[in-house]
Design a protein around this motif. Structure first.
Motif, short mmCIF file in Angstrom:
data_model
loop_
_atom_site.label_atom_id
_atom_site.label_comp_id
_atom_site.label_asym_id
_atom_site.label_seq_id
_atom_site.Cartn_x
_atom_site.Cartn_y
_atom_site.Cartn_z
N THR A 151 0.84 -1.20 0.00
CA THR A 151 0.00 0.00 0.00
C THR A 151 0.87 1.25 0.00
OG1 THR A 151 -0.11 -0.05 2.43
CG2 THR A 151 -1.90 -1.11 1.24
N GLY A 152 0.36 2.30 -0.62
CA GLY A 152 1.10 3.56 -0.65
C GLY A 152 0.95 4.25 -1.99
N PRO A 153 1.75 5.32 -2.22
CA PRO A 153 1.72 6.02 -3.50
C PRO A 153 2.10 5.08 -4.65
CG PRO A 153 2.96 7.25 -1.85
CD PRO A 153 2.71 5.90 -1.28
N THR A 154 1.58 5.35 -5.83
CA THR A 154 1.81 4.45 -6.97
C THR A 154 3.29 4.24 -7.26
OG1 THR A 154 1.46 6.35 -8.41
CG2 THR A 154 -0.41 4.88 -8.09
N ASP A 155 4.10 5.31 -7.20
CA ASP A 155 5.53 5.16 -7.49
C ASP A 155 6.19 4.18 -6.54
OD1 ASP A 155 5.34 6.89 -9.58
OD2 ASP A 155 6.19 8.63 -8.53
N ALA A 156 5.81 4.26 -5.25
CA ALA A 156 6.39 3.35 -4.26
C ALA A 156 5.91 1.92 -4.50
CB ALA A 156 6.02 3.80 -2.84
N ILE A 157 4.66 1.76 -4.92
CA ILE A 157 4.13 0.43 -5.22
C ILE A 157 4.90 -0.19 -6.38
CG2 ILE A 157 2.14 -0.78 -6.19
CD1 ILE A 157 0.35 0.97 -4.44
N PHE A 158 5.16 0.60 -7.43
CA PHE A 158 5.90 0.08 -8.58
C PHE A 158 7.31 -0.33 -8.16
CE2 PHE A 158 3.24 3.33 -11.08
CZ PHE A 158 2.14 2.49 -11.05
#
Length: 308
Positions: free
Chosen positions: A46-53
């Protein structure tokens, strides 16, 4: 993910997942791995999309590393693809597929990854599996596109999340010893043997006023029978445990089938039906009573309630 894959992510003494968490936590992301003795485990990011990627990239490259290492002594020349299985609310899968399959076709062509959406929902849930295979770079690009679609098309209605069931390992008692069945072999299980010996030494106390028979001699050839218990509604939760963890432990360790009846309107009690050999039933009763003792001890010691 399968247990072996999750073990790879966790790493020795948790070092791999610790490193991953440290690298993505600065971006506000969190990596959680479900607990339990299950063939599958759920990894939630879970988290911001950039961190998920970034987290998905680390997992994909770790899987590729495992594949390369596993091929070091293999005559195979072609490297198998990395495979990830996502768990997606069924109400969002239509958007991933697109009209006439247009969206999923576009994702396959633009990323080079293979994408498959399961037709059926995962057991006891409203979620479906989305399998992505390919090189890590292709998987990362595909996950990005899937996230975009899911953000644009939020789930409709309530989502019942998929929860993998604990592994059910058959248990055999013979000659005073306990064995678990793994493949074609019976493996001695010292912990279950100690529990069985303790059960044979003690007559299980019953906090509910039930009369329970003494433990019979344990014989794997005993015919199956059924025993019923009546449990007050306000105590049933401690037997079931969070998300069914305690009752599943009792099922696995005793080898008995245990069914808990639904609550009846106007009734303050629930019925538990235990089915199995006399040995299975006796051990299940012992474990249920042991659970009551544990909970009673926690009630007497409030400081320990947080560990329940």
């Amino acid at each position: 993910m399968h247990g072996k894959e999750v073990g790879s992510i966790i790493g020795k003494k948790g070092e791999t997942v610790k490193k991953m968490r440290e690298e993505v936590s600065a971006s506000g992301a969190r990596i959680n791995i479900s607990e339990g003795n299950c063939p599958e485990r759920i990894v939630t990011i879970t988290g911001p999309t950039d961190a998920i990627f970034k987290a998905f990239a680390m997992i994909a490259y770790k899987f590729e590393e495992d594949i390369i290492n596993s091929m070091s002594n293999s005559p195979a020349t072609s490297k198998p693809p990395v495979t990830l299985r996502l768990v997606v609310p069924a109400s969002q899968c239509g958007s991933l597929i697109g009209k006439g399959g247009s969206k999923i076709k576009e994702m396959r062509e633009s990323t080079g990854a293979q994408v498959q959406v399961a037709g059926d929902m995962l057991p006891n849930s409203t979620e479906r599996a989305v399998t992505i295979s390919g090189a890590p770079e292709a998987i990362i690009q595909c996950v990005k596109q899937i996230c975009v679609v899911m953000l644009e098309s939020p789930p409709k209605g309530a989502t019942i999340p998929y929860r993998p069931k604990p592994a059910s390992t058959p248990v055999i008692f013979s000659g005073g010893q306990a064995y678990t069945i793994q493949g074609q072999y019976a493996i001695p299980h010292p912990d279950l043997t100690k529990l069985h010996q303790l059960a044979m030494q003690q007559t299980p106390f019953n906090p509910l006023g039930q009369t329970t028979p003494a433990f019979p001699g344990l014989d794997a050839n005993n015919q199956a029978s059924t025993h019923e218990l009546t449990i007050p509604n306000d105590l049933i939760g401690c037997i079931i445990g969070r998300q069914g963890t305690k009752i599943n432990e009792i099922r696995q360790m005793s080898g008995a089938q245990i069914k808990i009846a639904n609550a009846m309107e106007g009734s303050s009690e629930r019925q538990i039906t235990i089915t199995g050999t006399p040995a299975n039933i006796s051990l299940a009763q012992y474990l249920i009573n042991a659970r009551f003792r544990d909970v009673a001890a926690m009630w007497n010691d409030p400081s320990s309630m947080t560990t329940s």
